[in-house]
Design a protein around this motif. Structure first.
Motif, PDB file in Angstrom:
ATOM      1  N   TRP A   1      -4.552  13.550  -4.794  1.00 44.69           N
ATOM      2  CA  TRP A   1      -4.375  14.277  -5.993  1.00 44.69           C
ATOM      3  C   TRP A   1      -3.217  15.063  -6.076  1.00 44.69           C
ATOM      4  CZ3 TRP A   1      -4.157  11.662 -10.546  1.00 44.69           C
ATOM      5  CH2 TRP A   1      -4.054  12.777 -11.796  1.00 44.69           C
ATOM      6  N   ASP A   2      -1.921  14.825  -6.602  1.00 43.00           N
ATOM      7  CA  ASP A   2      -1.022  16.026  -6.889  1.00 43.00           C
ATOM      8  C   ASP A   2      -1.357  16.730  -8.185  1.00 43.00           C
ATOM      9  OD1 ASP A   2       1.150  17.670  -7.235  1.00 43.00           O
ATOM     10  OD2 ASP A   2       2.668  15.748  -6.673  1.00 43.00           O
ATOM     11  N   THR A   3      -2.058  17.905  -8.171  1.00 46.75           N
ATOM     12  CA  THR A   3      -2.422  18.410  -9.398  1.00 46.75           C
ATOM     13  C   THR A   3      -1.160  19.255 -10.187  1.00 46.75           C
ATOM     14  OG1 THR A   3      -4.182  19.500  -7.898  1.00 46.75           O
ATOM     15  CG2 THR A   3      -3.524  20.751 -10.157  1.00 46.75           C
ATOM     16  N   GLY A   4      -0.067  19.542  -9.622  1.00 45.72           N
ATOM     17  CA  GLY A   4       0.960  19.916 -10.371  1.00 45.72           C
ATOM     18  C   GLY A   4       1.682  18.949 -11.038  1.00 45.72           C
ATOM     19  N   ASN A   5       1.800  17.591 -10.708  1.00 45.37           N
ATOM     20  CA  ASN A   5       2.340  16.614 -11.444  1.00 45.37           C
ATOM     21  C   ASN A   5       1.365  15.445 -11.950  1.00 45.37           C
ATOM     22  OD1 ASN A   5       5.102  17.036 -10.685  1.00 45.37           O
ATOM     23  ND2 ASN A   5       4.667  16.524  -8.578  1.00 45.37           N
ATOM     24  N   SER A   6       0.036  15.833 -11.844  1.00 45.46           N
ATOM     25  CA  SER A   6      -1.064  14.905 -12.383  1.00 45.46           C
ATOM     26  C   SER A   6      -0.697  13.397 -12.063  1.00 45.46           C
ATOM     27  CB  SER A   6      -1.219  15.240 -13.788  1.00 45.46           C
ATOM     28  OG  SER A   6      -1.493  16.691 -14.187  1.00 45.46           O
ATOM     29  N   VAL A   7      -0.635  13.228 -10.520  1.00 49.40           N
ATOM     30  CA  VAL A   7      -0.461  11.740 -10.398  1.00 49.40           C
ATOM     31  C   VAL A   7      -0.974  11.786  -8.699  1.00 49.40           C
ATOM     32  CG1 VAL A   7       1.828  12.411  -9.180  1.00 49.40           C
ATOM     33  CG2 VAL A   7       1.005  10.177 -10.053  1.00 49.40           C
ATOM     34  N   TRP A   8      -1.569  10.540  -8.547  1.00 55.96           N
ATOM     35  CA  TRP A   8      -1.996  10.104  -6.920  1.00 55.96           C
ATOM     36  C   TRP A   8      -0.694   9.910  -6.216  1.00 55.96           C
ATOM     37  CZ3 TRP A   8      -6.712  10.995  -5.499  1.00 55.96           C
ATOM     38  CH2 TRP A   8      -7.981  10.987  -6.542  1.00 55.96           C
ATOM     39  N   LYS A   9      -0.840  10.360  -5.036  1.00 53.21           N
ATOM     40  CA  LYS A   9       0.308  10.384  -4.196  1.00 53.21           C
ATOM     41  C   LYS A   9       0.174  10.152  -2.646  1.00 53.21           C
ATOM     42  CE  LYS A   9       4.131  11.481  -5.017  1.00 53.21           C
ATOM     43  NZ  LYS A   9       5.326  10.685  -5.585  1.00 53.21           N
ATOM     44  N   SER A  10       0.987   9.410  -2.183  1.00 52.37           N
ATOM     45  CA  SER A  10       0.794   8.798  -0.598  1.00 52.37           C
ATOM     46  C   SER A  10       1.978   8.734  -0.070  1.00 52.37           C
ATOM     47  CB  SER A  10       0.120   7.476  -0.423  1.00 52.37           C
ATOM     48  OG  SER A  10       0.943   6.422  -0.911  1.00 52.37           O
ATOM     49  N   ALA A  11       2.077   8.545   1.182  1.00 55.79           N
ATOM     50  CA  ALA A  11       3.394   8.156   1.749  1.00 55.79           C
ATOM     51  C   ALA A  11       3.922   6.914   0.845  1.00 55.79           C
ATOM     52  CB  ALA A  11       3.358   7.657   3.391  1.00 55.79           C
ATOM     53  N   THR A  12       5.511   6.930   0.883  1.00 56.56           N
ATOM     54  CA  THR A  12       5.965   6.033   0.219  1.00 56.56           C
ATOM     55  C   THR A  12       5.925   4.362   0.677  1.00 56.56           C
ATOM     56  OG1 THR A  12       7.530   7.439  -0.707  1.00 56.56           O
ATOM     57  CG2 THR A  12       8.382   5.193  -0.999  1.00 56.56           C
ATOM     58  N   TYR A  13       5.319   3.609   0.032  1.00 57.19           N
ATOM     59  CA  TYR A  13       5.437   2.013   0.417  1.00 57.19           C
ATOM     60  C   TYR A  13       5.988   1.394  -0.864  1.00 57.19           C
ATOM     61  CZ  TYR A  13       2.145   3.347   3.997  1.00 57.19           C
ATOM     62  OH  TYR A  13       1.558   3.955   5.035  1.00 57.19           O
ATOM     63  N   TYR A  14       6.484  -0.008  -0.567  1.00 60.41           N
ATOM     64  CA  TYR A  14       7.153  -0.826  -1.528  1.00 60.41           C
ATOM     65  C   TYR A  14       6.560  -2.165  -1.580  1.00 60.41           C
ATOM     66  CZ  TYR A  14      10.869   2.613  -1.390  1.00 60.41           C
ATOM     67  OH  TYR A  14      11.502   3.986  -1.304  1.00 60.41           O
ATOM     68  N   TRP A  15       6.346  -2.825  -2.694  1.00 57.30           N
ATOM     69  CA  TRP A  15       6.087  -4.030  -2.933  1.00 57.30           C
ATOM     70  C   TRP A  15       6.823  -5.071  -2.219  1.00 57.30           C
ATOM     71  CZ3 TRP A  15       1.367  -4.840  -5.120  1.00 57.30           C
ATOM     72  CH2 TRP A  15       0.907  -3.694  -6.065  1.00 57.30           C
ATOM     73  N   PRO A  16       6.221  -6.223  -1.547  1.00 61.47           N
ATOM     74  CA  PRO A  16       6.666  -7.102  -1.388  1.00 61.47           C
ATOM     75  C   PRO A  16       7.443  -7.883  -2.356  1.00 61.47           C
ATOM     76  CG  PRO A  16       4.589  -7.026  -0.228  1.00 61.47           C
ATOM     77  CD  PRO A  16       4.639  -6.135  -1.245  1.00 61.47           C
ATOM     78  N   SER A  17       8.559  -8.508  -2.389  1.00 66.91           N
ATOM     79  CA  SER A  17       9.296  -9.271  -3.442  1.00 66.91           C
ATOM     80  C   SER A  17       8.605 -10.193  -3.953  1.00 66.91           C
ATOM     81  CB  SER A  17      10.653  -9.861  -2.972  1.00 66.91           C
ATOM     82  OG  SER A  17      10.657 -10.561  -1.949  1.00 66.91           O
ATOM     83  N   THR A  18       7.750 -11.086  -3.270  1.00 70.04           N
ATOM     84  CA  THR A  18       6.760 -12.117  -3.459  1.00 70.04           C
ATOM     85  C   THR A  18       5.488 -12.123  -2.948  1.00 70.04           C
ATOM     86  OG1 THR A  18       7.466 -13.605  -1.735  1.00 70.04           O
ATOM     87  CG2 THR A  18       8.882 -13.713  -3.941  1.00 70.04           C
ATOM     88  N   GLY A  19       4.452 -12.729  -3.743  1.00 70.62           N
ATOM     89  CA  GLY A  19       3.228 -12.883  -3.189  1.00 70.62           C
ATOM     90  C   GLY A  19       2.308 -11.740  -3.561  1.00 70.62           C
ATOM     91  N   ASN A  20       0.702 -11.955  -3.142  1.00 67.83           N
ATOM     92  CA  ASN A  20      -0.036 -10.964  -3.485  1.00 67.83           C
ATOM     93  C   ASN A  20      -0.259 -10.162  -2.642  1.00 67.83           C
ATOM     94  OD1 ASN A  20      -0.842 -12.459  -5.962  1.00 67.83           O
ATOM     95  ND2 ASN A  20      -2.025 -13.940  -4.935  1.00 67.83           N
ATOM     96  N   VAL A  21      -0.893  -8.724  -2.611  1.00 70.83           N
ATOM     97  CA  VAL A  21      -1.348  -7.941  -1.891  1.00 70.83           C
ATOM     98  C   VAL A  21      -2.780  -7.387  -2.379  1.00 70.83           C
ATOM     99  CG1 VAL A  21      -1.023  -5.550  -0.910  1.00 70.83           C
ATOM    100  CG2 VAL A  21       1.026  -6.927  -1.786  1.00 70.83           C
ATOM    101  N   GLN A  22      -3.577  -7.546  -1.262  1.00 65.82           N
ATOM    102  CA  GLN A  22      -4.842  -7.233  -1.446  1.00 65.82           C
ATOM    103  C   GLN A  22      -5.312  -5.503  -1.019  1.00 65.82           C
ATOM    104  OE1 GLN A  22      -6.344  -9.537  -2.917  1.00 65.82           O
ATOM    105  NE2 GLN A  22      -4.974 -11.012  -2.775  1.00 65.82           N
ATOM    106  N   PHE A  23      -5.582  -4.848  -1.884  1.00 66.67           N
ATOM    107  CA  PHE A  23      -5.872  -3.494  -1.580  1.00 66.67           C
ATOM    108  C   PHE A  23      -7.455  -3.376  -1.353  1.00 66.67           C
ATOM    109  CE2 PHE A  23      -1.771  -3.689  -3.741  1.00 66.67           C
ATOM    110  CZ  PHE A  23      -0.993  -2.815  -3.031  1.00 66.67           C
TER     111      PHE A  23
END
Length: 329
Positions: free
Chosen positions: A86-108
């Motif tokens: 949790w990024d307290t200063g920006n009130s947002v959850w943060k991780s390293a940067t990842y990108y969505w595949p252009s198609t298909g489902n992603v299971q988290f």
């Protein structure tokens, strides 16, 4: 930023598609973001949303193409134990940067735990990952509220929203005087759950395997004796924190063992349990995940009551001078 982008590219390369097709043009990248929700909690040992923000959580992600959650095999990994904070200063959850595949489902698949043993285990043929051989410590102070979440997302999802669930069984205790009219103090000195399984494997299909390695779990009593005492008809909660234990069907030797004594307002003792305490069988009881259980123990008064009886009424003593004629007047 360049280093983070390269990390994301390396992860996405496992998908098996052309990297150009997956990442696309810089202006069309859809970054994966996170948000989370935790159900309302009441006890200090439970993880609230604020506590989750302090500790963070971990995420695994897999591209399953057109297949939905539970149908696609987890052979294309996008994230492996990625920390989300949790990024307290920006009130947002943060991780390293990842990108969505252009198609298909992603299971988290996410988990919130302080134990390294909670890291997920998965093979390329699995539909769900597992938390293998998760172990609950015998000490209440070393136990935790284990949370998990799972969700399916696509490029249009943008932000992955997790709704976390508690997957252990929370066990609490209360006590009640067996005789509400005796006006005596019932004081618990020891309380434990015995022969309770401590090791099991959790699958993200929401099932636990059989619990093994039975242990004794002691209820942490307050240091102040008055807080372990009940008088009259009201029940009172017992223990400084809840026990967080494995969901399971309890075996034939599972039981609650309680030791207590009974005293009056001046501290005079009238009863104490035998050395081994009193036992309550839990054989066959089922504990389910995400259940909060409270056992209210009625403490019976085993003191020896004072009985009453009247054997006889003695006759009058013989009065002196019974033959003397005493004239009246």
């Amino acid at each position: 930023m360049k280093k983070i982008l390269l990390t994301a590219v390396a992860a996405l390369a496992i998908v098996g598609c052309s990297q150009n097709e997956e990442i696309e043009k810089a202006g069309e990248k859809a970054e994966i973001n996170f948000s989370s929700i935790v159900g309302k909690s009441t006890r200090a040992t439970e993880v609230t949303l604020d506590k989750l923000k302090t500790n963070g959580f971990y995420v695994y992600a897999y591209n399953t193409g057109e297949l939905a959650l539970g149908a696609g095999t987890l052979d294309k990994s996008l994230m492996e134990n990625e920390k989300v904070s949790w990024d307290t200063g920006n009130s947002v959850w943060k991780s390293a940067t990842y990108y969505w595949p252009s198609t298909g489902n992603v299971q988290f698949f996410a988990y919130a735990s302080t134990k390294a043993s909670a890291a997920l285990t998965v093979t390329p043929t699995d539909n769900y990952p597992t938390i293998a051989n998760y172990t609950v410590s015998a000490k209440a102070s070393e136990q935790e509220d284990l949370l998990v979440a799972k969700v399916t997302g696509t490029k249009s999802t943008k932000t992955v929203t997790f709704v976390f669930s508690h997957i252990l069984t929370q066990v609490n205790f209360s006590i009640k005087a067996g005789d509400a009219t005796d006006k005596l103090n019932y004081i618990v000195t020891e309380l434990s759950l015995q022969n309770i399984g401590s090791v099991a494997t959790y699958s993200y299909d929401e099932t636990w395997g059989s619990a093994t390695n039975p242990l004794t779990y002691a209820c942490a009593l307050d240091e102040t004796e008055a807080n372990n005492t009940v008088t009259g008809s009201d029940s009172a909660p017992l223990g400084t924190e809840a026990l967080m234990l494995l969901p399971q069907t309890l075996g034939s030797d599972a039981k609650i063992v309680v030791k207590y004594k009974i005293v009056d307002a001046k501290g005079v003792e009238y009863y104490s349990t035998p050395e081994g305490g009193k036992e309550i069988s839990l054989s066959g009881i089922v504990w389910n995940a995400n259940n909060r259980i409270r056992y209210t123990l009625t403490l019976t008064n085993g003191a020896t009551p004072i009985g009453w009886d009247v054997e006889k009424i003695n006759g009058w003593d013989t009065e002196g001078n019974t033959d003397k004629n005493t004239p009246a007047g």
